[in-house]
Structures are given as C-alpha cells and as structure tokens.
Write a protein that holds these residues in place. Structure first.
Motif, mmCIF file in Angstrom:
data_model
loop_
_atom_site.group_PDB
_atom_site.id
_atom_site.type_symbol
_atom_site.label_atom_id
_atom_site.label_comp_id
_atom_site.label_asym_id
_atom_site.label_seq_id
_atom_site.Cartn_x
_atom_site.Cartn_y
_atom_site.Cartn_z
ATOM 1 N N PRO A 170 0.807 -1.230 0.000
ATOM 2 C CA PRO A 170 0.000 0.000 0.000
ATOM 3 C C PRO A 170 0.840 1.281 0.000
ATOM 4 O O PRO A 170 0.505 2.252 -0.683
ATOM 5 C CB PRO A 170 -0.815 -0.126 1.290
ATOM 6 N N THR A 171 1.945 1.292 0.746
ATOM 7 C CA THR A 171 2.757 2.512 0.821
ATOM 8 C C THR A 171 3.483 2.797 -0.479
ATOM 9 O O THR A 171 3.788 3.956 -0.782
ATOM 10 C CB THR A 171 3.798 2.383 1.945
ATOM 11 N N MET A 172 3.770 1.755 -1.259
ATOM 12 C CA MET A 172 4.511 1.939 -2.503
ATOM 13 C C MET A 172 3.601 2.224 -3.681
ATOM 14 O O MET A 172 3.971 2.940 -4.605
ATOM 15 C CB MET A 172 5.349 0.692 -2.808
ATOM 16 N N ARG A 173 2.420 1.685 -3.691
ATOM 17 C CA ARG A 173 1.546 1.792 -4.860
ATOM 18 C C ARG A 173 1.168 3.234 -5.164
ATOM 19 O O ARG A 173 0.852 3.586 -6.283
ATOM 20 C CB ARG A 173 0.294 0.934 -4.673
ATOM 21 N N ARG A 174 1.220 4.074 -4.141
ATOM 22 C CA ARG A 174 0.899 5.483 -4.364
ATOM 23 C C ARG A 174 2.087 6.242 -4.963
ATOM 24 O O ARG A 174 1.942 7.345 -5.471
ATOM 25 C CB ARG A 174 0.478 6.127 -3.043
ATOM 26 N N LYS A 175 3.285 5.647 -4.886
ATOM 27 C CA LYS A 175 4.500 6.335 -5.324
ATOM 28 C C LYS A 175 4.987 5.888 -6.689
ATOM 29 O O LYS A 175 5.785 6.562 -7.320
ATOM 30 C CB LYS A 175 5.613 6.100 -4.294
ATOM 31 N N THR A 176 4.563 4.742 -7.133
ATOM 32 C CA THR A 176 5.096 4.176 -8.367
ATOM 33 C C THR A 176 4.174 4.438 -9.547
ATOM 34 O O THR A 176 3.055 4.934 -9.397
ATOM 35 C CB THR A 176 5.300 2.653 -8.211
ATOM 36 N N THR A 177 4.656 4.106 -10.733
ATOM 37 C CA THR A 177 3.835 4.195 -11.939
ATOM 38 C C THR A 177 2.685 3.208 -11.826
ATOM 39 O O THR A 177 2.689 2.335 -10.960
ATOM 40 C CB THR A 177 4.690 3.872 -13.167
#
Length: 625
Positions: A170-177
């Motif tokens: 969840p924390t990464m999905r907002r930051k990646t393509t």
C-alpha cells in the motif's frame, strides 16, 4: 509352451534394452524463455491489447525494454510454435529443453508452456524432457516477482507484480507508476515447477525403459521430498536442504538422456532471513565445489552406459567448456574481466574434470550462442555444444541424429516464423508515444520493417549492440560519437597511419563504419559461422584491410598499452589507445571465425576411437536438412 514363449520375449526385450540407440533424433531447444502473450493476470485493470489477426488481447512487454535485453520477450511465443511445427514436420518425437524454458518461471508462463507442449504431445506424439535453468527458477523456493514494462494500448508502460512485491504494498503503490498486482507473475520455485511440469521428464513415465535420479533408482521416490542435498553458504554458517531435479531417462531402448540440474543457489543470512544468490554466474565451476555428488553420479552413469552399450547424451543449462574459441584472455584484456559474460565461462580446469568423467557429448544453453568446443584429456574427449536460442539472434535449434554409436549434430535455423510481426502495430503506437513525448527511450523503428523472423532477430541484436553492449562493454576510448565514423576516417586519426591505400581498399574502408564492425562482431560472437551469411563481403574485406594497416605488434596488456602511449601528447595518446584496442579487437574477430564444428559436427561414442571422436560435417549437405 507359454512359459517358453515368455522366456523368449524376456530375452528379446533385454536385447533391445542392451544396445545402442539406432536411428533416433532428438531436438534441443534451450533458452526458449517462453512468455505466454495470452496469459491471464486476473485483473480488470489490465486486460491486454487487442490486435488484428489475434484471437485474444495480448499481454506483452514494451519494445524499449526488449531492445535492452539479450532475448526477445514477446515473439518467442510464436517462435516456439514454429520450431515445434518444424520438429513435427521432420517426424522427431523427442525434444529436450535445457533450461530457461520460461521467462522467469512465472506461474502464468509455466501454465501456458504446459498447455502448448501438451497439445504437441497429443497431436504429434512428442515427448519433452526439461531441466531447469537460472530463469526457472530464479530462486529455489520462489519469491516475489514482476515486470515494470508491460505495454498498454496507448503506448505507455505499466507494471505487473506479484502480491508480495514491494511495488504492490500500500505505501509503494501510491509512489510508483501504474501497477497491477497478480500472483500469476511471481517467481516460482522448484516445487511450483515440479507441480506444473512433472510429465516433461522431471518424473518417470510408464513408457520409460529406465528412469532414475542421483538419489535413487526407485521410481516411487521421484518427488522433491527425496531429491535434496545440503547447500551451505561460503562461510558454512548457513545451510539449507536444496532441491536438485537431475535425472536419467531411457525413453527408447538404447538411448540414455542425462539431464543435469546445474543450478547452484548460494544461501546467505541477511537480517535473520535466508537469501539466495542467483545461479546465472555459478555454473559448473560451482558444481565442482557445491554439488560434487553430481560428478560421482555422472561417472557412474558413464561407466554403466559403456557396460550396457547405451548411447549417452547429457544436457544441462550451463556450458561445460569455453565458448570464445580460446579468445577469453584477449577479451578480458581489451574489454575487462566481466565483459561478454566471461564470468559464466567454466575454467579450463573445470572442463578437464568434466571430461575425465568420461562424458562424450553435452548440449548446453545459457549463452544464447552457437558454438562447439572440444576438451581433450588423456582419458577422453568431451564435446560441448552450445545450442542457440530461438529467442535471440541467430534463432535456431540443435538436432542430434543418432545412428548406432555415432551422433551428427546439425543446426536448424528458424528464419521464418508465422505471426512474427503480429505485435508490430502495438510497437508502432509505443514508438509514436515515445516520439511525441521526446522520450530518451525512443528507438529506431526500422526494426518494424523486418521481412521475416531472422531479420527481426538480427535487427534486435544490432539495436542491442548500439544501445547496451557498446556503451557498457567497449573501452571508453571508443566514444559513442565514433560509431558512425567510417573506418577510413578512423584510420586517418591513428598515429601510425600512412597514406598508401590503393583506391579499391580506400573505398572499402570509406563505406564501412565502426558501428558496422561492432554489429558484425556481436553477430559473429552470437551465431558463429551462421553469421557469415549476414556479414557483407565488403565488410569482411574492409576488416582484413584495416588489420593490415594497423601496426603489427604483439598483444599488450592494458598496463603495457598505457606505458607505450604515456609519452605522447594527450590527443595522440588517446588515439594510441584506440589503435591498440582496435588491433586486438580485429584479432579476436578473426579468431571467432575459426570454429569448424559450430554448424555441424559428428561425434563418435566408441571409446576405442577417442582420438578421432570428433569430425567435421559436410556443411553443404547439412544445410539442406
């Protein structure tokens, strides 16, 4: 009377199983890297690209990504079908897959491969014999995986990752393509591969005359539960029970196929968790230290094959001998110790140990190269055949035809592949998007003008040479701006140049560029003699003339070159280094053209004729196959 007939039948069957294989063909297809373009990632957010002429939407990776890889990601789907169709048309029933049969061992691609191979089993009566490579599995017990470069219908890229991958947290999905999460693309381990592909040699089949493993001759002990060894870290502090899927099978009376699992995954403890180093650079150098039980087993099999008069052919993913025509020292000197995947080459001492097992013929993959090397020891002659990949230049497979105690190994080129250009419309959209956005990832769309699969694979390698190999492997003295310089203009800048060229030779050098040489170099490296038909005669004559013009001096080490050039001014010193590197590279190029066995070779298994165990083929007649 019935008892008498039963005895006769028993003796007859024993005589069949105790003779050399007679008139049997086996096709070897390593490094298929199968990517199921129709794989279902169970996602409504990514349902693939709809293209004319294809039944379903396709999930493919971008051309930009493909042009930085040593293999074609997407077209191997069509290439495998065409290769199997060709094999079926020849009436060949046995097909070996020496590792990297899938992209990265993802469940989606394993399932797609299984479905396809089952179709050919049913329709053509084929049997398949697989052994894992370093891409399947990437890690012995599986791990999170995925790719960031799947192509969308608008020409952009989207990531597809497994649920445990960091990009799906969840924390990464907002930051990646944009990212799709699916377990269908995780990196499967040994257990998953065995569960998906057990019938492709990895477990016994009722039709097998013989089937066994290094751990047991009991067919009931074919599961991974009984096929483990102890693998420890380099410091011996971390040890795990590691699977090994090696097996020996006799699919038809007299023929023994020895499938060697040459993967070595070194464990290490990181933050209280066990991690595994990939097996790509381990190969047989590590087999000697980490899996010595395999050497003992190979020796035993070789001895039994001689006693029982069996034709023994070994195959694995990794090479058992060198693959650069004894040019590795020169390559290290010019390009560095890690260039050209030299870390994957077995030591000569390793090849000697393997030859001393008595093994005569081994078919390997891993390098995506067409090459044959011969290791001679007082006891034996070991022939290591590097089979090319159908997913790279030059696409081909090896056909081993056995008659009594002789095998002829031919190279079957895969020039024509049905639907090889079916994905081109999607690539065109990608190219238009990259051009419109002024992306640095834009690529030369001339590759989409390829008229057949051979031309497409060639264009892929040439683009790879320009975009990846030249910047990373060639000496820094060769600036990228020199790539399109003619050999004549390059020659003029060298300190030893004298203006004495005849007009004919002058024109040859003016019409050939450094990029021509770089591209031809990699084609020859990959395909051996198969590349000569793709290298124009004018180029070959230009290289001969250039070699004449360069000063004739012994090959120097990098330190000696620096010393020789240090007394010159900065400009001349740079060109002095260019001249030395070019001289050495031309010499390597000429030596890579010396493999007399790479297209076709005859191997004799009769140990009484070990000194004459290898012969050249009639290449002209072999090409007609």
């Amino acid at each position: 009377m019935k008892a008498f007939l039963a005895v006769l039948l028993s003796l007859f069957c024993q005589s069949l199983s105790a003779r050399n294989a007679q008139n049997v063909d086996i096709a070897f297809l390593p490094d298929v890297h199968f990517h199921d373009i129709y794989a279902d990632f169970n996602s409504t957010a990514f349902q693939g690209i709809k293209l004319a002429g294809l039944n379903k939407p396709v999930g493919i990776r971008s051309m930009a990504a493909q042009l930085h890889s040593t293999r074609l990601f997407n077209e191997n789907y069509f290439a495998l079908i065409s290769a199997l169709d060709d094999i079926a048309s020849r009436g060949i029933k046995f097909v070996a897959l020496p590792g990297d049969f899938t992209d990265d061992g993802q469940p989606a691609h394993l399932q797609g491969l299984k479905t396809l191979l089952k179709e050919y089993e049913k329709k053509h009566g084929m049997r398949f014999f697989a052994i894992p490579g370093n891409h399947d599995p990437v890690s012995p017990f599986g791990k999170a995986g995925g790719k960031s470069d799947f192509l969308t219908a608008t020409g952009t890229e989207i990531g597809v990752f497994s649920l445990e991958h960091k990009n799906c947290q969840p924390t990464m999905r907002r930051k990646t393509t944009p990212t799709i999460c699916s377990e269908a693309i995780k990196h499967a381990g040994y257990a998953d591969i065995m569960a998906q592909l057990p019938s492709f040699g990895l477990t016994p089949d009722p039709r097998d005359v013989l089937w066994e493993t290094p751990f047991s001759k009991d067919r009931s002990k074919s599961s991974l539960t009984f096929r483990h060894y102890k693998q420890c870290s380099s410091d011996k502090k971390t040890c795990v029970s590691m699977p090994d899927t090696s097996y020996l099978v006799e699919p038809t009376p007299g023929l023994w196929l020895l499938a060697i699992d040459a993967n070595v995954y070194m464990p290490s403890l990181v933050s209280s968790e066990v991690h595994f180093q990939g097996s790509g650079n381990a190969g047989y150098n590590k087999i000697l230290t980490e899996k010595p039980f395999l050497l003992t087993w190979i020796k035993e099999i070789v001895a039994r094959a001689k006693v029982e008069n069996k034709t023994l052919i070994a195959f694995s993913h990794f090479p058992m001998a060198e693959f650069y025509e004894q040019q590795s020292p020169a390559i290290r000197d010019v390009f560095g110790h890690e260039a050209f995947q030299l870390t994957r080459e077995p030591l000569s001492s390793t090849s000697d140990v393997l030859a001393k097992t008595g093994l005569r013929l081994h078919i390997a993959g891993h390098m995506h190269m067409n090459d044959t090397s011969v290791t001679r020891t007082p006891e034996n002659v070991l022939v290591n055949v590097q089979a090319p990949s159908i997913a790279a230049y030059r696409p081909a497979y090896k056909l081993v035809s056995v008659h009594n105690d002789v095998a002829q190994i031919n190279t079957i080129k895969l020039d024509e592949v049905s639907h090889f250009n079916a994905l081109f419309p999607a690539y065109l959209v990608e190219h238009q998007y990259l051009t419109a956005t002024h992306s640095k990832a834009v690529w030369d769309d001339n590759i989409l003008h390829a008229r057949n699969y051979h031309e497409f694979a060639k264009a892929h390698l040439l683009a790879l040479a320009r975009m990846r190999f030249f910047p990373t492997e060639w000496s820094k003295v060769f600036k990228s701006e020199l790539l399109d310089t003619s050999l004549f203009n390059l020659l003029q800048k060298l300190p030893t140049y004298t203006d004495t060229l005849p007009s004919k030779d002058l024109q040859l050098l003016k019409s050939t560029t450094l990029m021509d040489f770089v591209g031809d170099f990699y084609m020859l490296r990959n395909a051996g003699s198969l590349a000569l038909l793709d290298i124009p005669q004018s180029h070959q004559l230009a290289y001969i003339e250039l070699a004449k013009q360069l000063r004739n001096r012994n090959r120097l080490t990098n330190q000696e070159i620096d010393a020789a050039c240090s007394n010159l001014n900065k400009k001349d010193a740079t060109w002095c280094l260019v001249e030395n590197a070019l001289t050495q590279t031309l010499s390597i190029f000429q030596q890579l053209n010396q493999d007399k066995y790479d297209e076709c070779v005859v191997v004799k298994f009769d140990t009484r004729n070990a000194a004459n165990a290898v012969e050249q083929c009639d290449v002209a007649s072999a090409r007609n196959q």
